[in-house]
Design an enzyme around this catalytic site. Structure first.
Site, PDB file in Angstrom:
ATOM      1  N   GLY A  89     -11.781  20.144 -64.857  1.00  0.00           N
ATOM      2  CA  GLY A  89     -11.202  19.111 -64.009  1.00  0.00           C
ATOM      3  C   GLY A  89      -9.750  19.286 -63.620  1.00  0.00           C
ATOM      4  O   GLY A  89      -9.184  18.419 -62.953  1.00  0.00           O
ATOM      5  N   TRP A  91      -8.306  21.306 -61.418  1.00  0.00           N
ATOM      6  CA  TRP A  91      -8.092  21.359 -59.963  1.00  0.00           C
ATOM      7  C   TRP A  91      -8.313  19.984 -59.335  1.00  0.00           C
ATOM      8  O   TRP A  91      -7.615  19.609 -58.393  1.00  0.00           O
ATOM      9  CB  TRP A  91      -9.001  22.412 -59.331  1.00  0.00           C
ATOM     10  N   ASP A 119     -20.290  19.975 -60.505  1.00  0.00           N
ATOM     11  CA  ASP A 119     -20.523  20.957 -61.558  1.00  0.00           C
ATOM     12  C   ASP A 119     -21.851  20.631 -62.219  1.00  0.00           C
ATOM     13  O   ASP A 119     -22.190  19.457 -62.381  1.00  0.00           O
ATOM     14  CB  ASP A 119     -19.400  20.938 -62.601  1.00  0.00           C
ATOM     15  N   ASP A 135     -25.786  20.875 -59.118  1.00  0.00           N
ATOM     16  CA  ASP A 135     -25.666  22.260 -58.673  1.00  0.00           C
ATOM     17  C   ASP A 135     -25.478  22.243 -57.155  1.00  0.00           C
ATOM     18  O   ASP A 135     -26.330  21.737 -56.429  1.00  0.00           O
ATOM     19  CB  ASP A 135     -26.928  23.032 -59.052  1.00  0.00           C
ATOM     20  N   ASP A 159     -12.961  27.479 -58.024  1.00  0.00           N
ATOM     21  CA  ASP A 159     -12.357  28.301 -59.070  1.00  0.00           C
ATOM     22  C   ASP A 159     -13.450  28.820 -59.993  1.00  0.00           C
ATOM     23  O   ASP A 159     -13.206  29.129 -61.159  1.00  0.00           O
ATOM     24  CB  ASP A 159     -11.324  27.482 -59.859  1.00  0.00           C
ATOM     25  N   LYS A 199     -11.767  31.757 -55.882  1.00  0.00           N
ATOM     26  CA  LYS A 199     -11.382  32.850 -56.766  1.00  0.00           C
ATOM     27  C   LYS A 199     -12.250  34.072 -56.518  1.00  0.00           C
ATOM     28  O   LYS A 199     -13.460  33.967 -56.331  1.00  0.00           O
ATOM     29  CB  LYS A 199     -11.515  32.418 -58.231  1.00  0.00           C
TER      30      LYS A 199
END
Length: 254
Positions: A89, A91, A119, A135, A159, A199
Site C-alpha cells: 500500500g 504507492w 491486488d 486480480d 510496481d 516497474k
C-alpha cells in the site's frame, strides 16, 4: 505489512536526511543463510527503510513513486489513479496524498481525487483509497474500475514484480511480460492524455516495450529514482500523453 494506515509525507523529499547512522553488522545465525543475512543487513542499513517507518509509509517503495512524481508531476489534485498489485500500500499512500483523495483542495475540474488499488492479496485498508482484492486480469476488472472511478483513469501505476527464480534472464522476461499485461490494462482504462508508470528490469528486451508504448503514448522514457538501489536492475517505464484507444489493442501492435 504495518498497521499504521498513515498517509505519510507528500513528496518524499529529504526523507533520508539527518545525521548519518552507524552501519549495523549482522552475524550469520545457525539457521540463517548467507543471502538472508546480507538481505537483513542491507535492510537494517537502508536509509529509505528507516525513512518509511518514520514517515508512516508501508514500504520504502513509496519514495520511488514520490521521487518520480516530484520530477514529472502526473499525480495532480483531483486525479483518478489505479494502482495494480498495490500491496502493501505504499504507492496508494503517496497517490492519496497527492491527488487529494482524502479531501482538501479540489483539483482543476472541481473534484477530489480517487485512488483504486487492486491486488489478489488481502491487505489492510489505506485511508482515502478503495482497495479491491481482485486480480486485474479477471474478466470485467477494467469495467469495474471505471465504474468505481465514475469514468476513466488519469494514471495507472504498477510496481508489480513476478516471483524471482534467481536466473536473471528468466526473471527479466517474467517482469517484462507482467509489464506488458499491465500496459494493456492501462490502455483499457486510461483517459486520453493519461499516464502509465510500471516497474521493469534491465535485461535486453526493455527497449522493445518502449517501442510498443510509443505507439500509444506521446512520451515514453525509462527512469531510475534514487530510492531504487544502485546495484539493482530495476527501473521504471514512464509513458505519458495517452493517445486514446485505437482499433488495434496494444498487445497486437507491432
Amino acid at each position: 505489512m504495518t498497521n499504521s494506515g498513515k498517509t505519510g509525507g507528500k513528496s518524499g523529499k529529504g526523507g533520508t536526511g539527518g545525521a548519518r547512522a552507524l552501519k549495523v553488522r549482522v552475524k550469520t545465525a545457525r539457521k540463517r543463510s548467507n543471502s538472508s543475512t546480507r538481505w537483513l543487513q542491507r535492510q537494517l542499513n537502508d536509509p529509505y527503510v528507516h525513512a518509511a517507518k518514520r514517515e508512516g509509509y508501508r514500504s520504502r517503495a513509496a519514495f520511488k513513486l514520490a521521487e518520480i512524481d516530484d520530477k514529472y508531476r502526473f499525480l495532480k489534485p483531483g486525479g483518478r489513479v489505479v494502482d495494480l498489485g498495490c500491496a502493501p500500500g505504499g504507492w496508494c499512500q503517496v497517490a492519496v496524498a497527492r491527488v487529494k483523495a482524502e479531501g482538501g483542495d479540489a483539483g482543476a475540474e472541481g473534484r477530489h481525487g480517487r485512488v483504486i488499488g487492486l491486488d489478489y492479496l488481502e491487505m489492510d485498508p489505506v485511508p482515502g483509497a478503495t482497495i479491491l482484492q481482485l486480480d486485474f486480469l479477471s474478466e470485467g476488472a477494467d469495467d469495474q474500475v471505471k465504474e468505481l472511478l465514475a469514468g476513466e483513469a488519469d494514471v495507472v501505476l504498477s510496481d508489480m514484480a513476478a516471483p524471482t527464480t534467481g536466473h536473471k534472464q528468466t526473471d527479466h522476461m517474467r517482469i517484462m511480460s507482467l509489464c506488458e499485461i499491465a500496459a494493456h490494462f492501462a490502455t483499457e482504462v486510461l483517459a486520453p492524455g493519461g499516464t502509465f508508470l510500471a516497474k521493469v528490469l534491465r535485461g535486453g528486451t526493455e527497449n522493445e516495450l518502449l517501442v510498443l508504448l510509443k505507439q500509444h503514448f506521446k512520451t515514453v522514457r525509462h527512469v531510475k529514482p534514487k530510492a531504487s538501489r544502485a546495484d539493482s536492475a530495476e527501473m521504471y517505464v514512464l509513458a505519458q500523453g495517452f493517445k486514446g484507444r485505437s482499433e488495434s489493442p496494444l498487445d497486437d501492435a507491432e
